[in-house]
Design an enzyme around this catalytic site. Structure first.
Site, short mmCIF file in Angstrom:
data_model
loop_
_atom_site.label_atom_id
_atom_site.label_comp_id
_atom_site.label_asym_id
_atom_site.label_seq_id
_atom_site.Cartn_x
_atom_site.Cartn_y
_atom_site.Cartn_z
N SER A 17 45.24 -20.18 39.88
CA SER A 17 44.07 -19.75 40.63
C SER A 17 44.50 -19.00 41.88
O SER A 17 45.61 -19.19 42.38
CB SER A 17 43.22 -20.96 41.02
OG SER A 17 42.16 -20.57 41.86
N HIS A 18 43.60 -18.21 42.41
CA HIS A 18 43.84 -17.56 43.69
C HIS A 18 43.80 -18.56 44.83
O HIS A 18 44.32 -18.29 45.91
CB HIS A 18 42.77 -16.48 43.92
CG HIS A 18 42.97 -15.28 43.08
ND1 HIS A 18 42.71 -15.26 41.74
CD2 HIS A 18 43.43 -14.06 43.39
CE1 HIS A 18 42.99 -14.06 41.26
NE2 HIS A 18 43.43 -13.31 42.24
N SER A 19 43.20 -19.70 44.59
CA SER A 19 43.03 -20.72 45.63
C SER A 19 43.82 -21.97 45.26
O SER A 19 43.61 -22.55 44.19
CB SER A 19 41.54 -21.07 45.73
OG SER A 19 41.35 -22.27 46.44
#
Length: 124
Positions: A8-10
């Site tokens: 994920s980007h997060s």
């Protein structure tokens, strides 16, 4: 057992989806969250994903589940047909389905197929 990497980007999103999937699918499944950048920002890191693949690889293959955009590109860079594969699935539902299948002893193809079935899960 098949390993699973959530990309994920997060980092927070990846970690929380991993925690949810572990609670539902079982703690014995090799599962790693590879979210965010090395400095804690939003983005994806090939180094973090590579480390996560190595962490969960038990010799039966690894399923990569990216969220969107550059996480998909990162996954494509690291895929190895027949060994490290990408699941084009909804992030949360696909992760849970993959973990449940892996926990049940499914093969790499079986875990991938279970994750892909998440496209058909209706909420209403």
């Amino acid at each position: 057992m098949v390993g699973i990497v959530l990309i994920s980007h997060s980092s927070g999103l990846a970690a929380e989806v991993a925690a949810l999937a572990r609670q539902i699918g079982g703690a014995q499944v090799p599962l790693a969250a590879a979210g965010g950048t090395e400095d804690g920002g939003l983005g994806t890191s090939p180094d973090r994903v590579t480390a996560a693949i190595e962490e969960v690889d038990r010799g039966d293959g690894v399923v990569l589940i990216p969220d969107l955009g550059s996480s998909v590109l990162t996954a494509r860079l690291l895929q190895t047909p027949g060994d490290v594969v990408i699941a084009d699935v909804p992030f949360v539902e696909g992760a849970i389905s993959a973990v449940v299948a892996a926990g049940g002893g499914a093969s790499l193809d079986g875990v991938l197929a279970a994750a892909e079935e998440a496209w058909h899960v209706r909420k209403l």
